[in-house]
Design a protein around this motif. Structure first.
Motif, PDB file in Angstrom:
ATOM      1  N   GLY A  69      37.371 -15.063  34.601  1.00 33.47           N
ATOM      2  CA  GLY A  69      36.503 -15.135  35.443  1.00 33.47           C
ATOM      3  C   GLY A  69      34.979 -15.090  34.112  1.00 33.47           C
ATOM      4  O   GLY A  69      35.310 -14.679  33.634  1.00 33.47           O
ATOM      5  N   ARG A  70      34.231 -14.608  35.520  1.00 32.99           N
ATOM      6  CA  ARG A  70      33.053 -14.636  33.847  1.00 32.99           C
ATOM      7  C   ARG A  70      32.457 -13.793  35.495  1.00 32.99           C
ATOM      8  O   ARG A  70      32.085 -12.926  35.870  1.00 32.99           O
ATOM      9  CB  ARG A  70      32.355 -15.686  33.791  1.00 32.99           C
ATOM     10  CG  ARG A  70      32.614 -16.609  33.273  1.00 32.99           C
ATOM     11  CD  ARG A  70      31.793 -17.896  32.694  1.00 32.99           C
ATOM     12  NE  ARG A  70      33.181 -18.552  31.670  1.00 32.99           N
ATOM     13  CZ  ARG A  70      32.552 -19.293  30.903  1.00 32.99           C
ATOM     14  NH1 ARG A  70      32.117 -17.624  29.786  1.00 32.99           N
ATOM     15  NH2 ARG A  70      33.739 -19.402  29.922  1.00 32.99           N
ATOM     16  N   ILE A  71      31.929 -12.538  34.375  1.00 33.64           N
ATOM     17  CA  ILE A  71      30.814 -12.072  34.949  1.00 33.64           C
ATOM     18  C   ILE A  71      29.302 -12.469  34.388  1.00 33.64           C
ATOM     19  O   ILE A  71      29.355 -12.333  32.983  1.00 33.64           O
ATOM     20  CB  ILE A  71      31.049 -10.125  34.289  1.00 33.64           C
ATOM     21  CG1 ILE A  71      32.235  -9.923  35.351  1.00 33.64           C
ATOM     22  CG2 ILE A  71      29.898  -9.484  34.695  1.00 33.64           C
ATOM     23  CD1 ILE A  71      32.306  -8.696  34.813  1.00 33.64           C
ATOM     24  N   LEU A  72      28.093 -12.003  34.834  1.00 31.39           N
ATOM     25  CA  LEU A  72      26.403 -12.184  34.172  1.00 31.39           C
ATOM     26  C   LEU A  72      26.553 -11.102  34.108  1.00 31.39           C
ATOM     27  O   LEU A  72      26.146 -10.517  36.016  1.00 31.39           O
ATOM     28  CB  LEU A  72      25.879 -13.503  35.097  1.00 31.39           C
ATOM     29  CG  LEU A  72      27.180 -14.945  35.632  1.00 31.39           C
ATOM     30  CD1 LEU A  72      25.797 -15.831  36.079  1.00 31.39           C
ATOM     31  CD2 LEU A  72      26.963 -15.373  34.209  1.00 31.39           C
ATOM     32  N   LEU A  73      25.556 -10.914  33.317  1.00 33.03           N
ATOM     33  CA  LEU A  73      24.776  -9.699  33.408  1.00 33.03           C
ATOM     34  C   LEU A  73      23.544  -9.673  33.667  1.00 33.03           C
ATOM     35  O   LEU A  73      22.931 -10.297  32.995  1.00 33.03           O
ATOM     36  CB  LEU A  73      25.118  -8.055  32.202  1.00 33.03           C
ATOM     37  CG  LEU A  73      26.525  -7.812  32.072  1.00 33.03           C
ATOM     38  CD1 LEU A  73      26.473  -6.730  30.904  1.00 33.03           C
ATOM     39  CD2 LEU A  73      27.364  -7.419  33.271  1.00 33.03           C
TER      40      LEU A  73
END
Length: 511
Positions: A69-73
């Motif tokens: 998955g991906r986390i966008l900060l």
């Protein structure tokens, strides 16, 4: 208000799902995201030399079992409403083509959530006739996490500097739990209402003129859930609306005057009239535009679209002021029946105007509407909005709308609403020394400067309109420079911008 079909939906969840494919989290060095990062947040931000500016995004892959998955900060800048709109827009644009983004909101206050929602939905707007490639479609759904709101280390949320987080009567401050959830829901509702109104204005302006006749525009206006009155060409002739009739007489699609009336519940705090230019297509008439100048003229009714959208959204925002909207709709075409340079027309109320240039038609239709409002509606304040002059785009560019006003207090209110809404205005002067530019040897007024050395086309156009306001408090918004965008970035989509909807809703909902 009719339901505006926003392509991206927004919902809430108490916690982010463990398998969230794309999770967006507010940007700060002491971030403690609800789903773990592979390395400490501070180290990540230092690695990317991230500054936390509004709209800045650092994307980090994370393990989701066997998947990734991906986390966008996402950066929130100074936490102001304008910064949060930019942040929302950046997150939405990064999710283009995806089914869902889960988002930790940038604050627990309704004001913060409203600004973020507004930016996210505006950036998701598209207008296309035909199929859209899957990769170009906006994200289908945004899920805001109510149990993890607030700027890192702050359980009160993020609002504009010096703001307690309140936006309108429905706003509530609070951290997590029920108060926070209520504030998030209130913020989503306001953001959706404002963005939906902007989307409607954009849709109306982007619709091709082959569909968008004055009668079609009147039909769309009548769908907004407010009291509607429409004058057809016979009623316009009987009523003496000579400007609207003269501009529309060269087209096979007859003109219309559209009146929309919003009445608040309880006692109204005042009466405002909004007047919008509704030229559904502008060839220039017999003073014909070149091809390049005609390409975007389906959006020459952008001011009228703004008025329609604003009237439709007032109830959802709980506005307490009575508002009447007038949209003077006509197609400025050329034919054997079109008005000619040197014609003299009689506007509503009896003033005569020598038409020296048929491409200065917007002021003719709006003069009728302003004179009617002054004579028949008895408003406290009148504000008109129009893509009126190309000169204003040269003066102010694409980032500022022009504000002309006969009243300093009204000018200050509108300028303040522009700052708060992110639709900034720059006040321009009404120079009385330029009034002689409108003199005609055969009529009361000329519609353009008649061979003198005054110049200042935007100012003289505003001075022309002022002649029909009856000395009431009045403001004119020239949005020719900001009403259209040639790029798809930030909060704007290529085409009509809907500029004016947000600032007028901000102003009217606070009166």
């Amino acid at each position: 208000m009719s339901d505006v079909p926003l392509e991206t939906s927004i919902s809430t969840a108490a916690r982010p799902p463990e398998d969230a494919a794309l999770l967006a989290v507010p940007f700060a060095a002491d971030l403690d995201p609800p789903v773990g990062l592979p390395v400490p947040a501070a180290a990540l931000l230092a690695c990317y030399e991230a500054k936390g500016e509004a709209g800045e995004i650092v994307e980090v892959p994370v393990a989701r079992g066997e998947a990734v998955g991906r986390i966008l900060l996402y950066g929130i800048g100074d936490g102001s409403a304008d910064a949060l709109r930019k942040a929302g827009a950046a997150v939405t644009r990064r999710g283009r083509g995806r089914e869902e983004i889960t988002v930790v909101p940038p604050g627990a206050s309704a004001g913060a959530v409203a600004a973020f929602t507004e930016g996210a939905l505006l950036a998701a707007y598209t207008f296309r006739i035909g199929e859209t490639a899957a990769s170009s479609r906006p994200v289908a759904s945004i899920r805001l996490v109510t149990g993890a709101t607030g700027a890192p280390g702050d359980d009160r949320g993020t609002g504009a500097p010096g703001d307690d987080g309140r936006t309108g009567d429905a706003a509530e401050t609070g951290g997590t739990g029920e108060t926070g959830t209520a504030a998030v829901e209130a913020g989503i509702a306001r953001g959706r209402a404002v963005a939906g109104a902007v989307a409607l204005a954009r849709d109306l302006a982007n619709t091709p003129a082959s569909v968008k006749t004055p009668a079609w525009l009147a039909e769309r206006a009548a769908e907004q859930g407010v009291t509607t009155r429409i004058w057809d060409e016979r009623e316009l002739r009987a009523g003496g609306f000579g400007g609207i009739l003269a501009v529309g007489q060269g087209s096979v699609s007859p003109p219309r005057l559209i009146q929309l009336s919003y009445e608040p519940e309880g006692e109204a705090t005042g009466h405002v009239v909004l007047v919008g230019k509704g030229i559904t297509y502008d060839t220039g008439g017999l003073s014909l535009k070149p091809t390049e100048g005609m390409k975007f003229m389906k959006t020459d009714m952008a001011g009228g679209a703004v008025v329609i959208a604003v009237l439709g959204a007032l109830a959802a925002l709980g506005a307490r002021v009575r508002v009447t909207g007038l949209i003077a709709a006509a197609e400025n075409s050329f034919s054997g029946t079109a008005q000619r340079p040197s014609d003299v027309i009689t506007q509503y109320g009896g003033r005569t105007v020598e038409v020296l240039n048929t491409d200065a038609e917007g002021r003719l239709v709006m003069a009728d509407a302003l004179a009617y409002a002054d004579a028949e509606l008895d408003p406290d304040v009148m504000v008109d909005i129009a893509t009126l002059t190309g000169a204003i785009g040269i003066a102010l560019g694409k980032g500022l709308g022009a504000l002309f006003a006969s009243d300093d207090g009204l000018a200050a209110e509108l300028a303040g609403a522009g700052e708060a809404s992110g639709e900034r205005l720059w006040r321009m002067p009404l120079i009385d020394d330029y009034v002689p530019a409108l003199e005609s040897s055969v009529a009361d007024l000329a519609n353009i400067e008649a061979g003198s050395a005054y110049g200042a086309g935007s100012i003289t156009a505003a001075l022309f309109l002022r002649e029909f306001t009856g000395k009431r408090p009045w403001a004119h918004l020239d949005i020719a420079g900001v009403g259209r965008s040639t790029v798809d970035e930030g909060l704007s989509a290529k085409g009509a911008t809907g500029f004016g909807v947000r600032l007028l809703l901000e102003w009217l909902s606070g009166r």
